[in-house]
Motif scaffolding. Structure first.
Motif, PDB file in Angstrom:
ATOM      1  N   GLU A 146       0.891  -1.259   0.118  1.00  0.00           N
ATOM      2  CA  GLU A 146      -0.050   0.086  -0.047  1.00  0.00           C
ATOM      3  C   GLU A 146       0.956   1.243  -0.080  1.00  0.00           C
ATOM      4  OE1 GLU A 146      -2.523  -0.419   3.340  1.00  0.00           O
ATOM      5  OE2 GLU A 146      -4.094  -1.508   2.211  1.00  0.00           O
ATOM      6  N   GLN A 147       1.932   1.303   0.699  1.00  0.00           N
ATOM      7  CA  GLN A 147       2.851   2.307   0.856  1.00  0.00           C
ATOM      8  C   GLN A 147       3.413   2.683  -0.402  1.00  0.00           C
ATOM      9  OE1 GLN A 147       3.289   4.673   3.313  1.00  0.00           O
ATOM     10  NE2 GLN A 147       4.293   5.966   1.804  1.00  0.00           N
ATOM     11  N   GLN A 194       1.148   4.068  -3.051  1.00  0.00           N
ATOM     12  CA  GLN A 194       0.780   5.638  -2.721  1.00  0.00           C
ATOM     13  C   GLN A 194       2.014   6.348  -3.133  1.00  0.00           C
ATOM     14  OE1 GLN A 194       0.257   5.728   1.589  1.00  0.00           O
ATOM     15  NE2 GLN A 194      -1.990   5.120   1.555  1.00  0.00           N
ATOM     16  N   GLU A 197       1.804   6.469  -7.071  1.00  0.00           N
ATOM     17  CA  GLU A 197       0.497   7.264  -7.336  1.00  0.00           C
ATOM     18  C   GLU A 197       1.151   9.101  -7.195  1.00  0.00           C
ATOM     19  OE1 GLU A 197      -2.778   6.272  -4.666  1.00  0.00           O
ATOM     20  OE2 GLU A 197      -3.327   4.829  -6.326  1.00  0.00           O
ATOM     21  N   ARG A 198       1.783   9.341  -6.005  1.00  0.00           N
ATOM     22  CA  ARG A 198       2.200  10.601  -5.781  1.00  0.00           C
ATOM     23  C   ARG A 198       3.455  11.107  -7.030  1.00  0.00           C
ATOM     24  NH1 ARG A 198       1.783   9.809  -0.580  1.00  0.00           N
ATOM     25  NH2 ARG A 198       3.852   8.563  -0.245  1.00  0.00           N
TER      26      ARG A 198
END
Length: 105
Positions: free
Chosen positions: A66-67, A70, A73-74
């Protein structure tokens, strides 16, 4: 006097890391269970970790993925913004070239 340090052989360390990877317990829980410092377990895990031993859906693995998602995505949003900025600059340059390439009267 001082407390004597425990010594563990390579096979024990490898088996311990395999045990850690197969558990859903946290590292502090496992450290307490085995009476081994958490820092030591982290060092062993870094050295002897084999991804084939890990269950696909371990809680730690899910948090790591998940990290990572993220973070990606950033990065993607930042690249999209850079692309939009570059396209805007290109449009401005095209307009400037068009304006300055017209013959003067």
């Amino acid at each position: 006097m001082g407390e004597q340090r425990q010594r563990f052989n390579e096979e024990f360390k490898q088996q311990t890391v395999k045990y850690i990877q197969e558990q859903t317990k946290s590292m502090p829980e496992i450290a307490e269970e085995l009476n081994i410092p958490v820092k030591t377990l982290h060092q062993w895990k870094a050295k002897y970790r084999t991804f084939g031993s890990e269950p696909v859906a371990s809680a730690e693995k899910i948090r790591e993925l998940e990290q990572l998602l993220q973070d990606k995505e950033r990065e993607l949003l930042a690249k999209d913004q850079q692309l939009a900025d570059a396209e805007e600059q290109l449009a401005i340059v095209k307009k400037a070239v068009h304006i300055f390439s017209k013959p003067r009267k």
